[in-house]
Design a protein around this motif. Structure first.
Motif, short mmCIF file in Angstrom:
data_model
loop_
_atom_site.label_atom_id
_atom_site.label_comp_id
_atom_site.label_asym_id
_atom_site.label_seq_id
_atom_site.Cartn_x
_atom_site.Cartn_y
_atom_site.Cartn_z
N THR A 8 0.83 -1.20 0.00
CA THR A 8 0.00 0.00 0.00
C THR A 8 0.87 1.25 0.00
O THR A 8 2.00 1.23 0.48
CB THR A 8 -0.95 0.02 1.21
N LEU A 9 0.32 2.31 -0.56
CA LEU A 9 0.98 3.62 -0.55
C LEU A 9 0.09 4.61 0.16
O LEU A 9 -1.13 4.63 -0.05
CB LEU A 9 1.26 4.11 -1.97
N GLU A 10 0.69 5.42 1.02
CA GLU A 10 -0.06 6.37 1.81
C GLU A 10 0.62 7.73 1.77
O GLU A 10 1.80 7.84 1.41
CB GLU A 10 -0.16 5.89 3.27
N GLY A 11 -0.12 8.76 2.20
CA GLY A 11 0.43 10.10 2.26
C GLY A 11 -0.65 11.14 2.06
O GLY A 11 -1.75 10.83 1.62
N ALA A 15 1.50 14.12 -2.37
CA ALA A 15 2.69 13.33 -2.03
C ALA A 15 3.22 12.54 -3.21
O ALA A 15 4.36 12.07 -3.19
CB ALA A 15 2.40 12.40 -0.86
N GLY A 16 2.39 12.33 -4.24
CA GLY A 16 2.83 11.61 -5.43
C GLY A 16 2.54 10.12 -5.39
O GLY A 16 3.19 9.34 -6.09
N LYS A 17 1.55 9.71 -4.63
CA LYS A 17 1.24 8.29 -4.48
C LYS A 17 0.91 7.61 -5.81
O LYS A 17 1.39 6.51 -6.08
CB LYS A 17 0.08 8.09 -3.51
N SER A 18 0.06 8.24 -6.61
CA SER A 18 -0.37 7.61 -7.86
C SER A 18 0.81 7.39 -8.80
O SER A 18 0.93 6.33 -9.42
CB SER A 18 -1.44 8.47 -8.55
N THR A 38 -4.37 -0.69 -8.01
CA THR A 38 -5.72 -0.29 -7.66
C THR A 38 -5.67 0.90 -6.70
O THR A 38 -4.59 1.41 -6.40
CB THR A 38 -6.49 -1.48 -7.06
N ARG A 39 -6.84 1.35 -6.25
CA ARG A 39 -6.87 2.53 -5.38
C ARG A 39 -8.05 2.48 -4.43
O ARG A 39 -9.00 1.70 -4.64
CB ARG A 39 -6.96 3.81 -6.21
N GLU A 40 -7.99 3.31 -3.40
CA GLU A 40 -9.11 3.47 -2.47
C GLU A 40 -9.36 4.94 -2.19
O GLU A 40 -8.40 5.73 -2.22
CB GLU A 40 -8.81 2.74 -1.16
N PRO A 41 -10.61 5.30 -1.87
CA PRO A 41 -11.77 4.43 -2.04
C PRO A 41 -12.02 4.16 -3.52
O PRO A 41 -11.73 5.02 -4.36
CB PRO A 41 -12.93 5.22 -1.42
N CYS A 95 -1.74 -0.87 -3.95
CA CYS A 95 -2.96 -0.10 -3.69
C CYS A 95 -2.63 1.31 -3.20
O CYS A 95 -1.91 1.49 -2.22
CB CYS A 95 -3.80 -0.83 -2.64
N ASP A 96 -3.17 2.28 -3.90
CA ASP A 96 -3.05 3.70 -3.55
C ASP A 96 -4.07 3.99 -2.45
O ASP A 96 -5.25 4.19 -2.73
CB ASP A 96 -3.32 4.54 -4.81
N ARG A 97 -3.62 3.95 -1.20
CA ARG A 97 -4.39 4.11 0.04
C ARG A 97 -5.07 2.80 0.45
O ARG A 97 -5.52 2.02 -0.38
CB ARG A 97 -5.45 5.21 -0.04
N PHE A 98 -5.13 2.61 1.79
CA PHE A 98 -5.88 1.51 2.37
C PHE A 98 -6.30 1.96 3.78
O PHE A 98 -6.53 3.15 3.99
CB PHE A 98 -5.05 0.21 2.38
N THR A 99 -6.36 1.09 4.73
CA THR A 99 -6.93 1.44 6.04
C THR A 99 -6.11 2.47 6.79
O THR A 99 -6.66 3.22 7.61
CB THR A 99 -7.14 0.17 6.88
N ASP A 100 -4.80 2.54 6.55
CA ASP A 100 -4.01 3.59 7.20
C ASP A 100 -4.55 4.97 6.85
O ASP A 100 -4.46 5.91 7.65
CB ASP A 100 -2.53 3.49 6.82
N ALA A 101 -5.10 5.11 5.64
CA ALA A 101 -5.68 6.40 5.24
C ALA A 101 -6.89 6.73 6.11
O ALA A 101 -7.09 7.90 6.49
CB ALA A 101 -6.09 6.37 3.77
#
Length: 209
Positions: A8-11, A15-18, A38-41, A95-101
């Protein structure tokens, strides 16, 4: 068949996640590791419909708790219909964002009870956790400036938030990284992209077979 891994990627915004997520998939492809981006949401057709509800600035008020419930509704659809099946096929999921987001944005930013977030996470994820999380960290002022420069159209509900909100989100992310240093790797996202990717590559080298 290779073992599937969940990255997963967070920020915060900007931040440039995508961009980094796409580069991670390219890195895996060069090593003949099949990956799903993939990405969230969102992430599936139905989850993307929930994403639209979460992000759009409509006339009806959306409370912080309701926002959290919608995030987990989209996540449940995503986990069941995309993430788990891909991992079971032996693919890596990026995954671009997950539960940490949710922990950072709804918990840190909006003040939602962490106990509620963790209870929902247990129910929705059924034990699924990222093998590795890349936290792209940079000063809030820099992130917001980057995000504004590339924004097309009206700001969504999060893009319209204050700098103070994003300071809380960033602080929550860094606290998560402090608590889980083996899983969450802090990447200095204030650097140029190639320097960011050198940091990311060093983490990925430790994961790849």
């Amino acid at each position: 068949m290779t073992e599937g891994r969940f990255i997963t990627l967070e920020g915060i915004e900007g931040a440039g996640k995508s961009t980094v997520a796409r580069r991670v998939c390219e890195w895996l492809d060069r090593r003949a590791i099949r990956a799903t981006l993939t990405r969230e949401p969102g992430g599936t057709a139905l989850a993307e419909r929930v994403r639209q509800i979460v992000l759009e600035r409509g006339q009806e008020r959306l409370s912080a708790v309701t926002e959290t419930l919608l995030m987990f509704a989209a996540r449940g659809i995503h986990v069941e219909n995309l993430i788990r099946p891909a991992l079971e096929r032996g693919e890596w999921v990026v995954c671009d964002r997950f539960t940490d987001a949710t922990r950072a944005y709804q918990g840190g930013g909006r003040g939602v009870d962490p106990a509620l977030i963790e209870s929902l996470a247990r129910q929705v994820q059924g034990g699924l956790e990222p093998a590795c999380t890349l936290l792209l960290d940079l000063p809030v002022s820099m992130g917001l400036e980057r995000a504004k420069s590339r924004q097309a159209g009206p700001a969504d509900r999060f893009e319209a938030e204050t700098q103070a909100f994003f300071e809380r989100v960033r602080a929550a992310y860094l606290e998560l990284a402090r608590r889980e240093p083996r899983r969450i790797h802090v990447i200095d996202a204030s650097r140029a992209l190639e320097e960011v990717m050198r940091q990311v590559d060093a983490v990925l080298e430790g994961l790849a077979p």
